[in-house]
Design an enzyme around this catalytic site. Structure first.
Site, PDB file in Angstrom:
ATOM      1  N   LYS A   1      57.480  33.802  53.644  1.00  0.00           N
ATOM      2  CA  LYS A   1      57.748  33.171  54.943  1.00  0.00           C
ATOM      3  C   LYS A   1      59.225  32.858  55.086  1.00  0.00           C
ATOM      4  O   LYS A   1      59.853  32.420  54.122  1.00  0.00           O
ATOM      5  CB  LYS A   1      56.965  31.849  55.037  1.00  0.00           C
ATOM      6  CG  LYS A   1      55.475  32.004  54.946  1.00  0.00           C
ATOM      7  CD  LYS A   1      54.799  30.648  54.932  1.00  0.00           C
ATOM      8  CE  LYS A   1      53.284  30.844  54.954  1.00  0.00           C
ATOM      9  NZ  LYS A   1      52.572  29.560  54.895  1.00  0.00           N
TER      10      LYS A   1
ATOM     11  N   LYS B   1      49.412  41.697  49.434  1.00  0.00           N
ATOM     12  CA  LYS B   1      48.096  41.498  48.822  1.00  0.00           C
ATOM     13  C   LYS B   1      47.965  42.166  47.454  1.00  0.00           C
ATOM     14  O   LYS B   1      48.581  43.199  47.198  1.00  0.00           O
ATOM     15  CB  LYS B   1      47.004  42.038  49.753  1.00  0.00           C
ATOM     16  CG  LYS B   1      47.067  41.384  51.142  1.00  0.00           C
ATOM     17  CD  LYS B   1      45.775  40.815  51.595  1.00  0.00           C
ATOM     18  CE  LYS B   1      44.723  41.839  51.864  1.00  0.00           C
ATOM     19  NZ  LYS B   1      43.493  41.211  52.358  1.00  0.00           N
TER      20      LYS B   1
ATOM     21  N   CYS C   1      10.130  35.603  29.952  1.00  0.00           N
ATOM     22  CA  CYS C   1       9.307  36.034  28.827  1.00  0.00           C
ATOM     23  C   CYS C   1       8.960  34.805  28.005  1.00  0.00           C
ATOM     24  O   CYS C   1       9.849  34.094  27.553  1.00  0.00           O
ATOM     25  CB  CYS C   1      10.070  37.048  27.966  1.00  0.00           C
ATOM     26  SG  CYS C   1       9.303  37.288  26.343  1.00  0.00           S
TER      27      CYS C   1
ATOM     28  N   SER D   1      47.329  35.104  62.669  1.00  0.00           N
ATOM     29  CA  SER D   1      46.989  35.710  61.374  1.00  0.00           C
ATOM     30  C   SER D   1      48.238  36.399  60.823  1.00  0.00           C
ATOM     31  O   SER D   1      49.283  36.413  61.460  1.00  0.00           O
ATOM     32  CB  SER D   1      45.824  36.673  61.516  1.00  0.00           C
ATOM     33  OG  SER D   1      46.107  37.602  62.505  1.00  0.00           O
TER      34      SER D   1
ATOM     35  N   GLU E   1      54.587  31.682  48.726  1.00  0.00           N
ATOM     36  CA  GLU E   1      53.412  30.847  48.432  1.00  0.00           C
ATOM     37  C   GLU E   1      52.261  31.747  48.024  1.00  0.00           C
ATOM     38  O   GLU E   1      52.194  32.888  48.444  1.00  0.00           O
ATOM     39  CB  GLU E   1      52.934  30.123  49.711  1.00  0.00           C
ATOM     40  CG  GLU E   1      53.882  29.138  50.264  1.00  0.00           C
ATOM     41  CD  GLU E   1      53.469  28.696  51.672  1.00  0.00           C
ATOM     42  OE1 GLU E   1      52.330  28.970  52.096  1.00  0.00           O
ATOM     43  OE2 GLU E   1      54.309  28.089  52.334  1.00  0.00           O
TER      44      GLU E   1
ATOM     45  N   ASP F   1      42.480  32.381  48.840  1.00  0.00           N
ATOM     46  CA  ASP F   1      41.346  33.141  49.352  1.00  0.00           C
ATOM     47  C   ASP F   1      40.224  32.174  49.687  1.00  0.00           C
ATOM     48  O   ASP F   1      39.231  32.068  48.980  1.00  0.00           O
ATOM     49  CB  ASP F   1      40.895  34.152  48.290  1.00  0.00           C
ATOM     50  CG  ASP F   1      40.063  35.251  48.911  1.00  0.00           C
ATOM     51  OD1 ASP F   1      39.939  35.277  50.148  1.00  0.00           O
ATOM     52  OD2 ASP F   1      39.534  36.077  48.152  1.00  0.00           O
TER      53      ASP F   1
ATOM     54  N   TYR G   1      49.432  24.277  54.374  1.00  0.00           N
ATOM     55  CA  TYR G   1      50.613  25.133  54.261  1.00  0.00           C
ATOM     56  C   TYR G   1      51.388  25.387  55.540  1.00  0.00           C
ATOM     57  O   TYR G   1      52.464  25.953  55.492  1.00  0.00           O
ATOM     58  CB  TYR G   1      50.246  26.473  53.620  1.00  0.00           C
ATOM     59  CG  TYR G   1      49.048  27.156  54.249  1.00  0.00           C
ATOM     60  CD1 TYR G   1      47.814  27.126  53.605  1.00  0.00           C
ATOM     61  CD2 TYR G   1      49.145  27.809  55.464  1.00  0.00           C
ATOM     62  CE1 TYR G   1      46.707  27.742  54.168  1.00  0.00           C
ATOM     63  CE2 TYR G   1      48.050  28.427  56.029  1.00  0.00           C
ATOM     64  CZ  TYR G   1      46.829  28.389  55.377  1.00  0.00           C
ATOM     65  OH  TYR G   1      45.743  28.990  55.936  1.00  0.00           O
TER      66      TYR G   1
ATOM     67  N   CYS H   1       7.412  41.959  29.141  1.00  0.00           N
ATOM     68  CA  CYS H   1       8.776  41.905  28.616  1.00  0.00           C
ATOM     69  C   CYS H   1       9.177  43.285  28.096  1.00  0.00           C
ATOM     70  O   CYS H   1       8.458  43.876  27.287  1.00  0.00           O
ATOM     71  CB  CYS H   1       8.857  40.872  27.491  1.00  0.00           C
ATOM     72  SG  CYS H   1      10.442  40.892  26.646  1.00  0.00           S
TER      73      CYS H   1
ATOM     74  N   CYS I   1      10.170  36.879  20.468  1.00  0.00           N
ATOM     75  CA  CYS I   1      10.775  37.991  21.222  1.00  0.00           C
ATOM     76  C   CYS I   1      12.130  38.328  20.600  1.00  0.00           C
ATOM     77  O   CYS I   1      13.038  37.496  20.595  1.00  0.00           O
ATOM     78  CB  CYS I   1      10.949  37.601  22.690  1.00  0.00           C
ATOM     79  SG  CYS I   1      11.848  38.854  23.643  1.00  0.00           S
TER      80      CYS I   1
ATOM     81  N   LYS J   1      48.620  33.263  48.398  1.00  0.00           N
ATOM     82  CA  LYS J   1      47.725  33.435  49.533  1.00  0.00           C
ATOM     83  C   LYS J   1      46.330  33.020  49.060  1.00  0.00           C
ATOM     84  O   LYS J   1      45.715  33.723  48.262  1.00  0.00           O
ATOM     85  CB  LYS J   1      47.743  34.888  49.997  1.00  0.00           C
ATOM     86  CG  LYS J   1      46.935  35.125  51.246  1.00  0.00           C
ATOM     87  CD  LYS J   1      47.174  36.538  51.751  1.00  0.00           C
ATOM     88  CE  LYS J   1      46.401  36.863  53.001  1.00  0.00           C
ATOM     89  NZ  LYS J   1      44.979  36.537  52.951  1.00  0.00           N
TER      90      LYS J   1
ATOM     91  N   CYS K   1       9.503  42.738  24.049  1.00  0.00           N
ATOM     92  CA  CYS K   1       8.404  42.382  23.143  1.00  0.00           C
ATOM     93  C   CYS K   1       7.025  42.564  23.773  1.00  0.00           C
ATOM     94  O   CYS K   1       6.014  42.238  23.161  1.00  0.00           O
ATOM     95  CB  CYS K   1       8.571  40.952  22.642  1.00  0.00           C
ATOM     96  SG  CYS K   1       8.193  39.725  23.890  1.00  0.00           S
TER      97      CYS K   1
END
Ligand code: IVH
Length: 623
Positions: A247, A271, A381, A37, A68, A72, A181, A365, A387, A70, A368
């Site tokens: 890197k 980050k 509704c 990691s 590069e 997610d 990567y 609702c 409405c 990162k 209305c």
């Protein structure tokens, strides 16, 4: 054929792309080498420390780094032997992961066979990130809510949750993509690299996708510039990133520095600020949308989430509120992803605190008072045009940016016009006089004149925009475009039968039914007639604007003389093409304007056709 001749069946056959039979559990696999990691930080000073550490320990004047994004997503190991995909697994504890080969085979962006432009390694274990595009994620969540299932909190959870499914058929067809990567292990006899940048260059010619945005640099200033740039572009990307990775480029230097506590000393993640914060939920209110669907919304103590102040967040539906068990005065975690509506992720437990009563959906609702009915996970509704919330919602949608884009006609103004009895439907907008607008709070001579003009200017909408704007159920922008291209005019579409609509490849039965029903309904007929009477003339799509660029994907870089980015995109889409924000193996043309960015280099690298504005215009004219 595989059924008749089982001997021919093969794990990398195209039949596996649609999903193999389900399994009872995911098997365990040991990684070719540990999946490490990253050390990470948010503060610039910590990144500086990393930079200085490298310079203290590597005795060179110029040390090169590769930057590069990162991603997610969900980290995977993928193994190819003699160019063939043999196995893929999750990261697990870094030593051993779970076998998700069958699921990975359904990801179209992952090649089952490497292209052998250069000799292929006998064995290649490579690390990549599987992710879901933001669009795909939203669509998937919408489907889940419709089916009464819990939505995923973000694209990462969606990717991880789906990838670990036991039934590959449920993975197939989901909007996954993958970037590679880092090499985990490779048999170095056939192929070897001495630098990371060299490796990244090679991957695409084997058919392995890399993100287009990697960059080589040496100074800290360059790193900082890249970080700022990436943070700015973050919203425009089709996928989520949560920072950048720095890197060392030279593999020999990497080796010298080694690994400490499961993280390499030669890499560092910088980050972005978090997009989740904790705040107090003050109240749960119920909103009624233009389609009549009731949505519980959390009113929050305002909080800054990654640079945007958030004071309300969606709770999706009743089931969600129950599941998350959030009540007024609770502390909650709020998240925001790109331009997606903020949402309440979870309750932060506060032991010992006395809590308010649980929430339940109203029986009537809130706008209305009609009695609510349930359909799937939704409360609805039934009052439709009776409405006020649905009426004003429809008008707001008509005037919105994706609709006819009537500047100055937002939620507040629409509601005020409705309350004063000046506008009861979209056609009434065109009967408004400047003096009517002046009666509204907050309007003066000039602003009233501007809104009046903006309304008048919207009288000649293009067919596709109009179809989206009038709010036919199940007709989003894409479907509106397909319908416009197919039928060319409002008259033609109005006459089309449900069966005819169904015959269009992009239109499913549900959409066909909804479109046909819309034009049959008396109220809608009356409104369309009133619009016509008020002078609204929908512009037909002329034959030369038909799908001459069907299935073609364009990427733009730099500024064009004749069009804004938005206009150029629209021109392409009107002809059935697609405009993407980054260059990939699916890109057909990269259109280069003045001061192009690195997409041009990327196109060169991938052998994508590069064209100028003149050639682009020629393509638009053809057909
Ligand atoms: S390199 C030995 N590069 O971030 C270095 N990781 O711990 C291994 N990630 O779970 C990681 N984008 O899945 C690397 N461009 C990138 C990445 C990346 C995303 C993920 C990786 C890991 C997490 C950090």
């Amino acid at each position: 054929m595989e059924k008749a001749f089982p001997d021919l069946r093969n794990n990398n056959s195209p039949t596996q792309r649609v999903g193999a039979p389900p399994v009872d559990s995911l098997g365990k696999v040991k990684h070719a080498a540990p999946m490490l990691s990253l050390n990470a930080a948010r503060e610039e000073k910590d990144v500086r420390d990393f930079f200085d550490f490298i310079h203290r320990n590597i005795n060179k004047k110029k040390i090169e780094f590769v930057l590069e994004p990162k991603f997610d997503g969900f980290s995977v190991e993928v193994i190819y032997e003699n160019g063939k995909f043999v196995r893929g697994s999750t990261r697990g504890d870094g030593e051993t992961g779970e076998d998700i080969s069958k699921n990975l085979r359904t990801v179209r962006a992952l090649p089952l066979k490497l292209q052998e432009e250069k000799p292929c390694p006998k064995m290649l274990s490579i690390r990549g990130e599987v992710f879901m595009t933001k669009d795909g994620f939203q669509k998937l969540n919408k489907e889940r809510i419709e089916m009464g299932k819990e939505p995923f909190a973000n694209p990462r959870n969606a990717a991880a949750g789906t990838m670990r499914q036991l039934d590959p058929k449920k993975v197939s067809g989901k909007p996954f993509d993958i970037f590679f990567y880092e090499i985990i292990d490779i048999d170095s006899e056939s192929v070897s690299f001495s630098r990371h940048s060299e490796m990244l260059e090679q991957l695409p010619s084997w058919g392995l996708k890399t993100a287009s945005m990697h960059k080589k640099c040496a100074s800290f200033e360059d790193i900082k510039r890249y970080y700022d740039q990436l943070a700015e572009n973050r919203e425009d990307l089709e996928y989520e990133i949560d920072g950048l990775v720095i890197k060392l480029d030279d593999y020999k230097d990497r080796k010298r520095l080694g690994v400490r506590q499961r993280s390499p000393r030669w890499a560092f993640a910088w980050k972005f600020p978090p997009r989740e914060e904790v705040t107090t939920l003050e109240k749960i209110v119920v909103q009624v949308g233009r389609t009549g669907i009731l949505t519980p919304v959390a009113l929050l103590q305002p909080v800054d989430v990654g640079g945007v102040t958030v004071s309300r967040a969606t709770l999706h539906n009743e089931q969600e509120v129950k599941k998350k068990d959030v009540r007024p005065k609770d502390k909650v975690r709020v998240a925001r992803a790109g331009d997606v509506i903020p949402e309440v992720v979870e309750r932060v437990k506060e032991p010992g605190k006395k809590r308010e009563n649980p929430f339940s959906m109203p029986k009537h609702c809130p706008v209305c008072s009609s009695q609510i009915y349930k359909e799937g996970g939704y409360h609805i509704c039934p009052a439709g045009l009776f409405c006020p919330a649905q009426v004003t919602g429809g008008i707001i949608h008509y005037a919105s940016r994706g609709g006819l884009n009537i500047q100055g006609l937002g939620e507040k103004t629409v509601k005020a016009l409705y309350q004063k009895g000046l506008v009861k439907n979209i056609a009434d907008l065109y009967n408004l006089e400047k003096d009517d607008i002046l009666k509204l709070e907050g309007f003066a001579e000039k602003s009233a004149g501007q809104l009046y003009e903006a309304i008048q200017d919207s009288k000649k909408p293009r067919l596709d925009r109009f179809l989206y704007a009038i709010g036919i159920r199940h007709v989003g922008k894409r479907v509106a475009r397909d319908l416009a291209q197919e039928f060319g005019s409002l008259e033609n579409l109005r006459e089309a039968s449900e069966k005819e609509l169904q015959n269009i490849s992009e239109i499913g039965p549900e959409i066909a039914k909804s479109v046909a029903a819309f034009f049959k309904q008396e109220e809608n007929k009356a409104i369309l007639k009133a619009l016509k009477k008020a002078g609204v003339r929908v512009k037909n799509i002329t034959p030369e604007k038909k799908a001459t660029l069907k299935e073609k994907t364009f990427v733009f870089t730099g500024s064009l003389k004749g069009y804004t980015r938005e206009e150029a995109k629209e021109k392409v889409e009107m002809r059935g093409g697609r405009a993407a924000s980054s260059v990939s193996s699916k890109t057909d043309y990269v259109v280069v304007g003045k001061n192009p960015g690195n997409k041009r280099e990327e196109a060169k690298k991938r052998g994508v056709k590069i064209i100028g504005e003149d050639e682009f215009e020629r393509l638009l004219r053809q057909g």
